[in-house]
Design a protein around this motif. Structure first.
Motif, PDB file in Angstrom:
ATOM      1  N   SER A   1       5.725   4.893   1.393  1.00 30.28           N
ATOM      2  CA  SER A   1       5.386   3.527   1.781  1.00 30.28           C
ATOM      3  C   SER A   1       5.838   3.316   3.218  1.00 30.28           C
ATOM      4  O   SER A   1       7.031   3.376   3.513  1.00 30.28           O
ATOM      5  CB  SER A   1       6.071   2.509   0.858  1.00 30.28           C
ATOM      6  OG  SER A   1       5.873   1.191   1.345  1.00 30.28           O
ATOM      7  N   THR A   2       4.882   3.094   4.111  1.00 35.25           N
ATOM      8  CA  THR A   2       5.209   2.904   5.525  1.00 35.25           C
ATOM      9  C   THR A   2       5.371   1.427   5.877  1.00 35.25           C
ATOM     10  O   THR A   2       5.726   1.102   7.013  1.00 35.25           O
ATOM     11  CB  THR A   2       4.102   3.501   6.414  1.00 35.25           C
ATOM     12  OG1 THR A   2       2.860   2.864   6.103  1.00 35.25           O
ATOM     13  CG2 THR A   2       3.981   4.995   6.189  1.00 35.25           C
TER      14      THR A   2
ATOM     15  N   ASN B   1      -3.810   0.115  -1.473  1.00 35.05           N
ATOM     16  CA  ASN B   1      -3.092  -0.586  -2.544  1.00 35.05           C
ATOM     17  C   ASN B   1      -3.914  -0.730  -3.809  1.00 35.05           C
ATOM     18  O   ASN B   1      -3.623  -1.557  -4.653  1.00 35.05           O
ATOM     19  CB  ASN B   1      -2.605  -1.956  -2.069  1.00 35.05           C
ATOM     20  CG  ASN B   1      -3.749  -2.863  -1.629  1.00 35.05           C
ATOM     21  OD1 ASN B   1      -4.897  -2.428  -1.583  1.00 35.05           O
ATOM     22  ND2 ASN B   1      -3.450  -4.095  -1.296  1.00 35.05           N
TER      23      ASN B   1
ATOM     24  N   SER C   1      -5.768  13.027  -2.081  1.00 35.04           N
ATOM     25  CA  SER C   1      -4.885  12.150  -1.317  1.00 35.04           C
ATOM     26  C   SER C   1      -5.516  10.771  -1.237  1.00 35.04           C
ATOM     27  O   SER C   1      -6.742  10.615  -1.320  1.00 35.04           O
ATOM     28  CB  SER C   1      -4.636  12.707   0.085  1.00 35.04           C
ATOM     29  OG  SER C   1      -5.840  12.749   0.826  1.00 35.04           O
ATOM     30  N   TYR C   2      -4.681   9.749  -1.052  1.00 31.77           N
ATOM     31  CA  TYR C   2      -5.172   8.371  -1.009  1.00 31.77           C
ATOM     32  C   TYR C   2      -4.189   7.520  -0.212  1.00 31.77           C
ATOM     33  O   TYR C   2      -2.978   7.773  -0.211  1.00 31.77           O
ATOM     34  CB  TYR C   2      -5.312   7.805  -2.424  1.00 31.77           C
ATOM     35  CG  TYR C   2      -5.675   6.341  -2.444  1.00 31.77           C
ATOM     36  CD1 TYR C   2      -4.718   5.369  -2.737  1.00 31.77           C
ATOM     37  CD2 TYR C   2      -6.958   5.911  -2.127  1.00 31.77           C
ATOM     38  CE1 TYR C   2      -5.038   4.029  -2.736  1.00 31.77           C
ATOM     39  CE2 TYR C   2      -7.294   4.565  -2.121  1.00 31.77           C
ATOM     40  CZ  TYR C   2      -6.330   3.630  -2.422  1.00 31.77           C
ATOM     41  OH  TYR C   2      -6.646   2.305  -2.402  1.00 31.77           O
ATOM     42  N   LYS C   3      -4.736   6.509   0.452  1.00 23.54           N
ATOM     43  CA  LYS C   3      -3.920   5.549   1.190  1.00 23.54           C
ATOM     44  C   LYS C   3      -4.486   4.161   0.941  1.00 23.54           C
ATOM     45  O   LYS C   3      -5.647   3.906   1.238  1.00 23.54           O
ATOM     46  CB  LYS C   3      -3.913   5.868   2.682  1.00 23.54           C
ATOM     47  CG  LYS C   3      -3.053   4.925   3.505  1.00 23.54           C
ATOM     48  CD  LYS C   3      -3.061   5.309   4.980  1.00 23.54           C
ATOM     49  CE  LYS C   3      -2.198   4.356   5.798  1.00 23.54           C
ATOM     50  NZ  LYS C   3      -2.193   4.722   7.238  1.00 23.54           N
TER      51      LYS C   3
ATOM     52  N   GLU D   1       0.838   5.694   0.452  1.00 12.68           N
ATOM     53  CA  GLU D   1       0.186   6.947   0.800  1.00 12.68           C
ATOM     54  C   GLU D   1       0.669   7.977  -0.213  1.00 12.68           C
ATOM     55  O   GLU D   1       1.875   8.167  -0.378  1.00 12.68           O
ATOM     56  CB  GLU D   1       0.563   7.388   2.215  1.00 12.68           C
ATOM     57  CG  GLU D   1       0.143   6.426   3.308  1.00 12.68           C
ATOM     58  CD  GLU D   1       0.578   6.898   4.682  1.00 12.68           C
ATOM     59  OE1 GLU D   1       0.826   8.114   4.835  1.00 12.68           O
ATOM     60  OE2 GLU D   1       0.687   6.063   5.592  1.00 12.68           O
ATOM     61  N   TRP D   2      -0.272   8.623  -0.904  1.00 12.06           N
ATOM     62  CA  TRP D   2       0.161   9.645  -1.844  1.00 12.06           C
ATOM     63  C   TRP D   2      -0.834  10.796  -1.897  1.00 12.06           C
ATOM     64  O   TRP D   2      -2.004  10.623  -1.595  1.00 12.06           O
ATOM     65  CB  TRP D   2       0.388   9.061  -3.241  1.00 12.06           C
ATOM     66  CG  TRP D   2      -0.788   8.474  -3.964  1.00 12.06           C
ATOM     67  CD1 TRP D   2      -1.269   7.215  -3.885  1.00 12.06           C
ATOM     68  CD2 TRP D   2      -1.634   9.149  -4.917  1.00 12.06           C
ATOM     69  NE1 TRP D   2      -2.340   7.035  -4.714  1.00 12.06           N
ATOM     70  CE2 TRP D   2      -2.590   8.200  -5.365  1.00 12.06           C
ATOM     71  CE3 TRP D   2      -1.678  10.452  -5.447  1.00 12.06           C
ATOM     72  CZ2 TRP D   2      -3.577   8.524  -6.305  1.00 12.06           C
ATOM     73  CZ3 TRP D   2      -2.652  10.762  -6.388  1.00 12.06           C
ATOM     74  CH2 TRP D   2      -3.578   9.805  -6.803  1.00 12.06           C
ATOM     75  N   LYS D   3      -0.293  11.958  -2.218  1.00  7.84           N
ATOM     76  CA  LYS D   3      -1.146  13.143  -2.350  1.00  7.84           C
ATOM     77  C   LYS D   3      -0.647  14.002  -3.512  1.00  7.84           C
ATOM     78  O   LYS D   3       0.538  14.009  -3.832  1.00  7.84           O
ATOM     79  CB  LYS D   3      -1.183  13.948  -1.062  1.00  7.84           C
ATOM     80  CG  LYS D   3       0.095  14.688  -0.727  1.00  7.84           C
ATOM     81  CD  LYS D   3      -0.097  15.596   0.493  1.00  7.84           C
ATOM     82  CE  LYS D   3       1.176  16.379   0.792  1.00  7.84           C
ATOM     83  NZ  LYS D   3       0.990  17.317   1.929  1.00  7.84           N
TER      84      LYS D   3
ATOM     85  N   PRO E   1       0.825  -1.214   0.000  1.00  6.07           N
ATOM     86  CA  PRO E   1       0.000   0.000   0.000  1.00  6.07           C
ATOM     87  C   PRO E   1       0.857   1.261   0.000  1.00  6.07           C
ATOM     88  O   PRO E   1       1.958   1.278   0.552  1.00  6.07           O
ATOM     89  CB  PRO E   1      -0.807  -0.126   1.309  1.00  6.07           C
ATOM     90  CG  PRO E   1      -0.766  -1.567   1.657  1.00  6.07           C
ATOM     91  CD  PRO E   1       0.540  -2.082   1.161  1.00  6.07           C
TER      92      PRO E   1
END
Length: 568
Positions: free
Chosen positions: A152-153, A131, A127-129, A87-89, A85
């Motif tokens: 990517s965390t 996969n 923004s989205y978090k 996280e992007w904005k 997964p």
């Protein structure tokens, strides 16, 4: 057009030489570098109309830039996670001024531009978090410097990005049909036949499309990128839980490269150490297969193991752009060789039965006491099913059942009944069955022969519709529900919601219109009408009527699609 101004490009190139390193690195130096915020100011530039592939280290953000030079420009950005997964904005800020305030025409110093870009907080657009393959689409975007930040965390991972200012004409990704599911049309011990609807990109736009099927025993994939990463990875596959029990086959948290504490020290996907020298856990390798079959839309997978669950994914690939779109994956279990099990029916208890397409189920009813009559009540939830009843080997009944049917047979002391239920060729079947020796034990409500809902076109208004339906001589409770649907809602979609066994308890409270009791001793007059008010003009609604019996079991009438008048 996505461009980067020359001064900005010159500023970012030195940073690029420092950031774009191979994963093998001096860990102490790397940790020192990422604490410097300047290294978050990545130099990557997104080109217009081309997909780029890149890599993220865990907990190390990455930033991409592109410039939209004119206002009211269409814009589409697609981000495809591959292994984990993301996280992007997406944000935008005004372009740096190219000339000084005195109007000298000389460009601002590079350090001043750097300060302006780095310090200004842009306006977040999206923004989205997760996969999923996710999109940002705008028909009219402002000019400015756009920033795409990714993180990517979970673990180190691959990803892909595509951006374009001409989304209408580009259409690089194949379009999915209105029903993007993969159907299992035939199931054997070692074979599974799959069918799917063709992509409109091939059937309507006549672009070259080929279909690629992916088969594995673990889970479904959301993108071809994830499949290719798995096929090229030297690492062991994750141990995925099986579907069911609080798990969706699409709900992965970890798949791809392992995210253990040694991930930063050993980049296994770049190295090829001997299998004896690797210090990894002994997880089984994935049994993953990918096959591309051209433009056919039916395929039989062979050489499978009996009584084994497999996951199937389908990807439409545009051979001109090499970009792909995923259909909705499915899973199926191959047939076992063991004999058909027989389900025991208890007197007066409802049993739920699921039958695979073209399949059959056997049930057994053995009353514990002598009886004069035996009653079988069958409620077919979807399409028609065939029921056969044998008493001590003798055939007593063979009927096709739609909706609710009740059969009363003559009893016999110490008799045993064998019930065979056969599904249809269209798809899987679901039903409820009740066997009892007590004549007054009737849990299912009685139904009229015609379970359609009639709408009166002349009584339609901008805010109401009037409908009618038939009842019976038995006093039952009727509840009517409404749901607003899109104007393109069609009969195929309505058919998917025709599960008559789903009761009012599955509906939202806001969809309930009313409940009332109704019956008539004169069967010719057993009809009731109802006007549904408070609707919006020019809107389509799906209406459902439920009849609830004394035992609490409900049966749904055939759904009715209605539309209010647009002008009154």
């Amino acid at each position: 057009m996505l461009l980067l101004h020359c001064p900005l490009l010159l500023l970012l190139l030195p940073l690029s030489s420092r950031m774009q390193k191979l994963p093998t690195r001096d860990e102490e130096l790397f940790q020192m570098q990422i604490r410097d915020k300047a290294f978050f100011h990545d130099s990557s530039v997104i080109p217009d109309g081309a997909e780029i592939s890149s890599y993220l280290f865990r907990d190390t953000p990455k930033r991409y830039f592109f410039v939209v030079e004119e206002d009211n420009t269409p814009l589409a950005v697609t981000v495809t996670p591959c292994d984990a997964p993301l996280e992007w904005k997406l944000s935008v800020q005004e372009l740096p001024e190219e000339a000084s305030g005195e109007g000298s025409g000389e460009p601002e110093p590079l350090e001043q531009q750097k300060q302006q870009i780095t310090n200004e907080e842009g306006t977040e657009l999206f923004s989205y978090k997760g996969n999923d393959v996710e999109y940002f689409v705008s028909s009219s975007s402002p000019s400015g410097l756009y920033q795409l930040d990714l993180l990517s965390t979970e673990k180190d991972t691959h990803f892909k990005v595509y951006a374009t200012t001409t989304p209408e004409s580009d259409q690089p990704y194949p379009e999915l049909p209105y029903d993007p599911r993969i159907d299992v049309t035939s199931l054997g011990r070692t074979t599974v036949t799959l069918a799917w609807k063709p992509s409109p990109t091939a059937s309507l736009l006549k672009q070259p499309i080929q279909y690629c099927i992916v088969i594995n025993k673990e889970h479904n994939f959301k993108s071809l990128c994830a499949v290719e990463a798995k096929l090229s990875s030297d690492d062991a596959f994750m141990m995925a839980p099986k579907p069911g029990l609080d798990f969706s086959p699409f709900d992965f948290a970890h798949f791809g490269f392992p995210s253990d504490s040694n991930a930063g020290k050993e980049r296994g996907f770049l190295k090829s150490p001997s299998k004896f020298g690797r210090q990894t856990s002994s997880k089984p390798r994935v049994d993953l297969h990918k096959v591309c079959i051209g433009n056919k839309n039916i395929f039989t997978v062979s050489d499978l193991k009996p009584d084994t669950q497999y996951y199937f994914d389908m990807f439409a690939v545009n051979t001109n752009t090499n970009l792909s779109t995923a259909y909705v994956g499915t899973f199926a279990r191959t047939k076992e060789e063991a004999k058909q099990k027989t389900v025991e029916l208890k007197d007066g208890k409802v049993t739920d039965v699921f039958i695979k397409r073209k399949g059959a189920k056997f049930l057994r009813f053995a009353p514990v006491s002598s009886h004069q009559k035996v009653t079988f009540s069958v409620h077919s939830c979807l399409d028609a099913v065939q029921i056969q009843v044998r008493r001590d080997g003798k055939l007593l009944l063979s009927q096709n059942v739609e909706g609710v049917r009740q059969f009363q047979l003559r009893g016999k002391a110490k008799a045993k009944y064998l019930i065979r239920l056969k599904g249809n060729k269209k798809g899987a079947s679901m039903l409820k069955i009740l066997a009892t020796t007590r004549p007054n034990k009737q849990l299912f409500p009685s139904l009229p022969e015609d379970t359609r809902i009639k709408a009166f076109d002349k009584l339609r208004t901008c805010s109401s519709v009037t409908v009618a339906w038939l009842g019976t001589q038995e006093r039952n409770k009727f509840c009517i529900y409404k749901k607003e649907v899109d104007d393109n809602y069609n009969e195929e979609q309505k058919k998917r919601e025709q599960n008559q066994c789903l009761g009012p308890d599955t509906r939202k409270k806001s969809e309930k219109v009313l409940c009332k009791y109704f019956h008539s001793q004169n069967i010719q007059k057993a009809v009731t009408t109802e006007t549904i008010r408070g609707l919006q003009s020019g809107k389509s609604y799906l209406l459902d009527v439920y009849v609830i019996g004394h035992g609490g079991h409900s049966v749904k009438y055939q759904s009715k699609l209605v539309k209010t008048r647009k002008f009154c």
